[in-house]
Enzyme design. Structure first.
Site, PDB file in Angstrom:
ATOM      1  N   ARG A 129      50.838  61.063  21.049  1.00 12.32           N
ATOM      2  CA  ARG A 129      49.586  61.297  20.443  1.00 12.32           C
ATOM      3  C   ARG A 129      49.885  59.512  20.643  1.00 12.32           C
ATOM      4  NH1 ARG A 129      50.335  65.333  17.018  1.00 12.32           N
ATOM      5  NH2 ARG A 129      47.876  66.772  17.310  1.00 12.32           N
ATOM      6  N   LYS A 151      43.368  47.586  27.319  1.00 11.56           N
ATOM      7  CA  LYS A 151      41.753  48.792  27.486  1.00 11.56           C
ATOM      8  C   LYS A 151      42.659  49.266  28.936  1.00 11.56           C
ATOM      9  CE  LYS A 151      37.522  46.491  27.976  1.00 11.56           C
ATOM     10  NZ  LYS A 151      35.981  46.430  28.785  1.00 11.56           N
ATOM     11  N   GLU A 193      38.660  37.671  39.686  1.00  8.55           N
ATOM     12  CA  GLU A 193      39.265  37.329  38.101  1.00  8.55           C
ATOM     13  C   GLU A 193      39.262  36.223  38.004  1.00  8.55           C
ATOM     14  OE1 GLU A 193      37.988  40.016  36.792  1.00  8.55           O
ATOM     15  OE2 GLU A 193      38.560  42.674  37.235  1.00  8.55           O
ATOM     16  N   LYS A 235      42.018  34.346  28.365  1.00  6.16           N
ATOM     17  CA  LYS A 235      41.499  36.822  27.929  1.00  6.16           C
ATOM     18  C   LYS A 235      42.379  36.383  26.633  1.00  6.16           C
ATOM     19  CE  LYS A 235      41.403  41.285  29.478  1.00  6.16           C
ATOM     20  NZ  LYS A 235      41.926  42.177  30.088  1.00  6.16           N
ATOM     21  N   GLU A 245      35.525  45.621  21.901  1.00  2.58           N
ATOM     22  CA  GLU A 245      35.006  45.174  22.397  1.00  2.58           C
ATOM     23  C   GLU A 245      33.295  45.417  21.647  1.00  2.58           C
ATOM     24  OE1 GLU A 245      34.734  45.751  26.515  1.00  2.58           O
ATOM     25  OE2 GLU A 245      32.649  46.065  26.748  1.00  2.58           O
ATOM     26  N   ARG A 249      33.855  40.513  23.805  1.00  2.00           N
ATOM     27  CA  ARG A 249      34.824  40.537  25.395  1.00  2.00           C
ATOM     28  C   ARG A 249      33.927  41.328  26.231  1.00  2.00           C
ATOM     29  NH1 ARG A 249      40.708  43.976  25.259  1.00  2.00           N
ATOM     30  NH2 ARG A 249      40.529  44.286  27.312  1.00  2.00           N
ATOM     31  N   ASN A 253      33.277  41.220  31.378  1.00  2.00           N
ATOM     32  CA  ASN A 253      33.007  42.096  32.202  1.00  2.00           C
ATOM     33  C   ASN A 253      31.513  41.248  33.095  1.00  2.00           C
ATOM     34  OD1 ASN A 253      34.267  44.738  32.300  1.00  2.00           O
ATOM     35  ND2 ASN A 253      33.387  44.381  29.977  1.00  2.00           N
ATOM     36  N   HIS A 256      30.498  42.642  36.954  1.00  2.00           N
ATOM     37  CA  HIS A 256      31.097  44.335  36.752  1.00  2.00           C
ATOM     38  C   HIS A 256      30.372  44.879  36.437  1.00  2.00           C
ATOM     39  CE1 HIS A 256      34.748  42.048  35.736  1.00  2.00           C
ATOM     40  NE2 HIS A 256      35.962  43.283  35.570  1.00  2.00           N
ATOM     41  N   HIS A 260      31.038  47.438  39.143  1.00  2.00           N
ATOM     42  CA  HIS A 260      31.494  49.221  39.325  1.00  2.00           C
ATOM     43  C   HIS A 260      30.887  49.709  40.560  1.00  2.00           C
ATOM     44  CE1 HIS A 260      32.903  48.092  34.802  1.00  2.00           C
ATOM     45  NE2 HIS A 260      33.980  48.007  36.577  1.00  2.00           N
TER      46      HIS A 260
HETATM   47  P1  NAD Z   1      46.747  48.506  42.904  1.00  2.00           P
HETATM   48  O1  NAD Z   1      46.654  48.591  41.483  1.00  2.00           O
HETATM   49  O2  NAD Z   1      45.900  48.827  43.597  1.00  2.00           O
HETATM   50  O3  NAD Z   1      46.937  46.930  43.940  1.00  2.00           O
HETATM   51  C1  NAD Z   1      46.403  46.838  44.685  1.00  2.00           C
HETATM   52  C2  NAD Z   1      47.394  47.019  45.701  1.00  2.00           C
HETATM   53  O4  NAD Z   1      48.805  46.346  45.667  1.00  2.00           O
HETATM   54  C3  NAD Z   1      48.128  48.292  45.375  1.00  2.00           C
HETATM   55  O5  NAD Z   1      47.697  48.941  47.249  1.00  2.00           O
HETATM   56  C4  NAD Z   1      49.721  48.292  45.392  1.00  2.00           C
HETATM   57  O6  NAD Z   1      50.220  49.057  45.348  1.00  2.00           O
HETATM   58  C5  NAD Z   1      49.737  47.009  45.799  1.00  2.00           C
HETATM   59  N1  NAD Z   1      50.581  45.712  45.274  1.00  2.00           N
HETATM   60  C6  NAD Z   1      51.019  45.713  44.188  1.00  2.00           C
HETATM   61  N2  NAD Z   1      51.732  44.768  44.023  1.00  2.00           N
HETATM   62  C7  NAD Z   1      51.640  44.594  45.020  1.00  2.00           C
HETATM   63  C8  NAD Z   1      52.943  43.784  45.086  1.00  2.00           C
HETATM   64  N3  NAD Z   1      54.021  42.622  44.312  1.00  2.00           N
HETATM   65  N4  NAD Z   1      53.257  43.397  46.748  1.00  2.00           N
HETATM   66  C9  NAD Z   1      52.534  44.517  47.368  1.00  2.00           C
HETATM   67  N5  NAD Z   1      52.461  44.922  47.413  1.00  2.00           N
HETATM   68  C10 NAD Z   1      51.805  45.843  45.670  1.00  2.00           C
HETATM   69  O7  NAD Z   1      44.817  46.706  42.012  1.00  2.00           O
HETATM   70  P2  NAD Z   1      45.149  45.703  41.605  1.00  2.00           P
HETATM   71  O8  NAD Z   1      43.340  45.255  41.884  1.00  2.00           O
HETATM   72  O9  NAD Z   1      46.186  45.197  40.568  1.00  2.00           O
HETATM   73  O10 NAD Z   1      44.302  46.102  40.355  1.00  2.00           O
HETATM   74  C11 NAD Z   1      42.375  46.958  40.713  1.00  2.00           C
HETATM   75  C12 NAD Z   1      42.251  48.072  39.511  1.00  2.00           C
HETATM   76  O11 NAD Z   1      43.013  47.142  37.377  1.00  2.00           O
HETATM   77  C13 NAD Z   1      41.244  48.770  39.221  1.00  2.00           C
HETATM   78  O12 NAD Z   1      41.677  50.189  38.868  1.00  2.00           O
HETATM   79  C14 NAD Z   1      40.324  48.120  37.373  1.00  2.00           C
HETATM   80  O13 NAD Z   1      40.055  49.111  37.207  1.00  2.00           O
HETATM   81  C15 NAD Z   1      41.454  47.700  36.973  1.00  2.00           C
HETATM   82  N6  NAD Z   1      40.712  46.817  35.827  1.00  2.00           N
HETATM   83  C16 NAD Z   1      41.271  47.319  34.662  1.00  2.00           C
HETATM   84  C17 NAD Z   1      41.456  46.085  33.828  1.00  2.00           C
HETATM   85  C18 NAD Z   1      41.869  45.875  32.460  1.00  2.00           C
HETATM   86  O14 NAD Z   1      41.141  45.232  31.454  1.00  2.00           O
HETATM   87  N7  NAD Z   1      42.282  47.141  32.400  1.00  2.00           N
HETATM   88  C19 NAD Z   1      41.166  44.843  34.041  1.00  2.00           C
HETATM   89  C20 NAD Z   1      40.752  43.603  35.239  1.00  2.00           C
HETATM   90  C21 NAD Z   1      40.853  45.598  36.243  1.00  2.00           C
HETATM   91  N1  GLY Z   2      38.891  43.153  31.891  1.00  2.00           N
HETATM   92  C1  GLY Z   2      37.982  43.421  31.539  1.00  2.00           C
HETATM   93  C2  GLY Z   2      38.386  42.853  30.420  1.00  2.00           C
HETATM   94  O1  GLY Z   2      39.535  43.413  29.298  1.00  2.00           O
HETATM   95  O2  GLY Z   2      37.775  43.632  28.933  1.00  2.00           O
END
Ligand code: NAD
Ligand code: GLY
Length: 373
Positions: A129, A151, A193, A235, A245, A249, A253, A256, A260
């Site tokens: 939890r 998030k 982003e 942010k 949100e 917030r 998006n 997005h 998406h």
């Molecule tokens: P990812 O986590 O898939 O990383 C991209 C690639 O880079 C992967 O293959 C990873 O292994 C590699 N990698 C990571 N760090 C590295 C480094 N320093 N050197 C070499 N390779 C490296 O993708 P991302 O773009 O970081 O994140 C995308 C995800 O984030 C999506 O799932 C998206 O939905 C999510 N997201 C979440 C929020 C939120 O607010 N929580 C906001 C935006 C995106």
């Molecule tokens: N990436 C969108 C949010 O954090 O709200």
């Protein structure tokens, strides 16, 4: 190699959320600097969650510094990729925690990009939890967006990030040095982003990005440091006003809803999240124009910048028979949809965003135009 003389200065951005407030640390060499961890829980167990790509690069560095603070430092290495952001992979984290009898004081460390950060955060929110967690983002996208704001989620085959929780980390440690090993395509995905923050909140920042986009693509350290810091500042302001949100917030998006649909429609991982968001922002700008909220010059300007960042702007055809319907049905699964009505983040005017529904025929026109190029 950096020497102390050539090191960039470090920055700190505060996320102000009463008892859930925390700092984002931004700078070179933070991963191995014991000072980055001051004030975090010590003793007990630390569990590093990472993946098969990041582990060989940075796991030992993080585990080494954690060993000076914790009695036990464990790790779990997950398969890499958006297609693994699901229940099955999440379960591997719980298997590791329960398999090592981790108690509720165990601190999870998310070492990787947004996929690792989102899954680790969700695991931290739900294991016993709720256990504490720290974000150590190693992609540009994760440093400027996903590691900040709490998030957490996994994907469902029917919708992106549909299963998750709001759960804040104790700290975000953005070591800019880790961006050196990031593939070019991933760097560009992160720039989507970064660009996002201009149209929704700060046109002066958009001017700055336009002036520095070549430096950013070339990984100029000072430009990257500025981009990460300003993105996190914006942010922080938004999340500080609307953590869960209920309104504001949603502007984060921008792009997005279309993005998406691309990710789900093409199959998770076919387009990178940032690529889908880049293309989606141009589509959302076109929709804003179609609804009379911005002029054509703004759309052209945004499209040019997204292209200069190395991102696609031509939307994919998601169904050869009825493309518009496929897009619309995917977008109806968006979390911003209400009673089946899709709500889009629109720019109105540049530097400000609003969330509004739009007529299906107008959206269909934008989709057709965007798929044509
Ligand atoms: P990812 O986590 O898939 O990383 C991209 C690639 O880079 C992967 O293959 C990873 O292994 C590699 N990698 C990571 N760090 C590295 C480094 N320093 N050197 C070499 N390779 C490296 O993708 P991302 O773009 O970081 O994140 C995308 C995800 O984030 C999506 O799932 C998206 O939905 C999510 N997201 C979440 C929020 C939120 O607010 N929580 C906001 C935006 C995106
Ligand atoms: N990436 C969108 C949010 O954090 O709200």
């Amino acid at each position: 190699m950096d020497t102390p003389d050539t090191r960039l200065s470090r920055a700190q951005v505060r996320i102000d959320l009463a008892e859930r407030s925390y700092d984002i640390l931004i700078g070179d060499g933070l991963l191995t600097d014991p000072a980055s961890y001051h004030g975090l829980p010590e003793g007990g167990t630390a569990m590093v969650v990472t993946n098969t790509t990041v582990a060989p690069l940075y796991l030992e560095a993080l585990a080494g510094v954690l060993r000076t603070r914790h009695a036990r430092v464990l790790h779990v290495v997950l398969p890499d990729g958006e297609s693994h952001k699901d229940w099955r992979t999440l379960q591997l984290i719980f298997d590791a925690l329960l398999g090592s009898a981790c108690d509720r004081k165990t601190v999870l460390y998310a070492l990787g990009g947004g996929v690792i950060g989102d899954m680790t955060g969700f695991a931290a929110a739900s294991y016993m939890r709720g256990v504490p967690f720290v974000q150590v983002p190693t992609t540009l996208l994760a440093q400027v967006d996903s590691s900040v704001g709490g998030k957490t989620a996994i994907n469902h085959p029917l919708g992106k990030n549909m299963i998750g929780a709001f759960y804040q980390p104790l700290r975000v440690i953005c070591d800019l040095d880790t961006l050196r090993t990031l593939p070019d395509r991933e760097l560009s995905a992160g720039l989507a982003e970064v660009i996002k923050y201009g149209p929704i909140a700060d046109m002066a920042f958009l001017d700055w990005i336009e002036a520095h986009v070549d430096a950013l693509v070339a990984r100029d350290p000072a430009a990257l440091a500025r981009a990460v810091q300003r993105s996190c500042e914006i942010k922080a302001l938004v999340v500080g006003q609307d953590e869960r949100e209920s309104g504001l917030r949603a502007i984060l998006n921008f792009g997005h809803t279309f993005g998406h649909a691309i990710e789900a429609g093409m199959g998770y991982g076919a387009w990178l999240h940032g690529e889908a968001v880049g293309c989606g922002m141009v589509m959302a700008a076109r929709l804003s124009q179609a609804l009379g909220r911005v002029d054509a010059a703004f759309v052209t300007r945004l499209q040019a910048l997204v292209q200069r960042a190395g991102l696609p702007t031509r939307a994919p055809v998601l169904d050869a028979d009825d493309n518009a319907q496929r897009w619309l049905s995917l977008m109806r699964v968006d979390k911003k949809a209400e009673a089946g009505e899709i709500r889009f983040v629109l720019i109105d005017p540049p530097g400000t965003a609003v969330m509004r529904p739009a007529p299906d025929d107008t959206v269909a026109r934008v989709i057709a135009e965007s798929c044509a190029g």
